[in-house]
Design an enzyme around this catalytic site. Sequence first.
Site, PDB file in Angstrom:
ATOM      1  CB  THR A 181      43.462  33.724  40.599  1.00  0.00           C
ATOM      2  OG1 THR A 181      44.202  32.886  42.257  1.00  0.00           O
ATOM      3  CG2 THR A 181      42.203  34.462  41.095  1.00  0.00           C
ATOM      4  NE  ARG A 209      45.511  34.164  51.824  1.00  0.00           N
ATOM      5  CZ  ARG A 209      45.854  34.030  50.800  1.00  0.00           C
ATOM      6  NH1 ARG A 209      45.502  33.400  50.040  1.00  0.00           N
ATOM      7  NH2 ARG A 209      46.546  34.688  50.210  1.00  0.00           N
ATOM      8  N   GLY A 211      41.796  36.263  51.196  1.00  0.00           N
ATOM      9  CA  GLY A 211      43.222  35.998  50.137  1.00  0.00           C
ATOM     10  C   GLY A 211      41.753  37.426  49.317  1.00  0.00           C
ATOM     11  CG  ASP A 212      43.806  39.414  46.125  1.00  0.00           C
ATOM     12  OD1 ASP A 212      43.855  38.399  46.606  1.00  0.00           O
ATOM     13  OD2 ASP A 212      43.645  39.857  45.476  1.00  0.00           O
ATOM     14  CB  THR A 231      45.769  37.418  39.804  1.00  0.00           C
ATOM     15  OG1 THR A 231      46.387  35.951  39.825  1.00  0.00           O
ATOM     16  CG2 THR A 231      46.712  37.544  38.197  1.00  0.00           C
ATOM     17  N   GLY A 232      47.479  37.616  42.180  1.00  0.00           N
ATOM     18  CA  GLY A 232      49.017  37.812  42.577  1.00  0.00           C
ATOM     19  C   GLY A 232      48.704  37.871  44.483  1.00  0.00           C
ATOM     20  N   GLY A 234      48.002  37.946  47.506  1.00  0.00           N
ATOM     21  CA  GLY A 234      47.058  38.057  48.520  1.00  0.00           C
ATOM     22  C   GLY A 234      46.944  39.081  48.845  1.00  0.00           C
TER      23      GLY A 234
END
Length: 315
Positions: A181, A209, A211-212, A231-232, A234
């Site tokens: 990301t 889905r 994500g964050d 980042t990670g 989410g």
Amino acid sequence: MVGLAIHGGAGGDGPWKGPTDLDPQRIACMHNVLATVGSMLEDGIDALEAVTIAVEMMENEPLFNAGIGSVIAADGSVTMDASIMRGSDAAAGSVVNVKKVRHPIRAAKLVLDNNWPVMLNGQGADDFAIRNGVEEVSQEWLITDLRQAQWKKWKAAKSRPGSTDEDDEAMLDHDTDGMGTVGAVAIDSKGVLAAATSTGGMTGKPNGRIGDTAIIGAGTWADNRVAVSCTGVGEAFIRTCAAHEVASRLRLGESLTEACENMLEMVAPLGGRGGVIAIDCNGHIEIPFQTMLMYRGFWKDGEIMTGIGPDLTSQ
Ligand code: ASP
């Protein structure tokens, strides 16, 4: 005083083993982004456009998980999330699961510019972006051989795509190859802060889905004190409103260093391995991460630093 920090994703466990064959290309991209957009900030570009351009440049790099070279979802398609926020007036824009645009972050910026609504989803977001001039591209154009190979590996291994986040088997794009990301945070010459984040998500993510990265307050946040891009994994960043958590902690009197570290400590028990970049209204930059690596760098006063493993080096 102007400043810029960027990330190209975090991932992996254990000690860093040094750069891969593909890393020089990623470092070169980050260096180019920092040099180009850093000078633009010095020349007076505003923070919102600066983070948009920085993220667009990383979306153009196939070795990062955003735009071309995004990771592939369970159903074999590329679906991308992006969001952006300006601190001075809390203006925000987000696109969710877009499939047809070269630059999801430009689409999110157009949503912001349009004032209402804040988030657009799927086909509606693609249509809005294309109608407003974002370049239309095909799925074939977005999907690279490298991502296809990773997706096949994921299918064969039946890895978990991150749908449950406590089991720590979630597969970040960068876990397989150390990449991810992208995001940027900046402060401009007027002291305005902005943050932007863009991603293809996680390899093998289920259809639909979110994500964050698409969610203001989770993956992206900016106010008058701080701009943050995460980042990670989410789901854990969503459940802790991670990017906003940094701002809340600053308001309560924590330093930027403490706020970022403590946010990552909150996210980690939920399986949220990852990292964060943040810049505050004094131009102070923090880039902590809890994974093996995070592609990252910053530009400040003409100095450029980049890194992948534990150390940053001056360029
Ligand atoms: N946070 C992104 C997501 O969950 C993935 C990443 O940062 O690599 O979609």
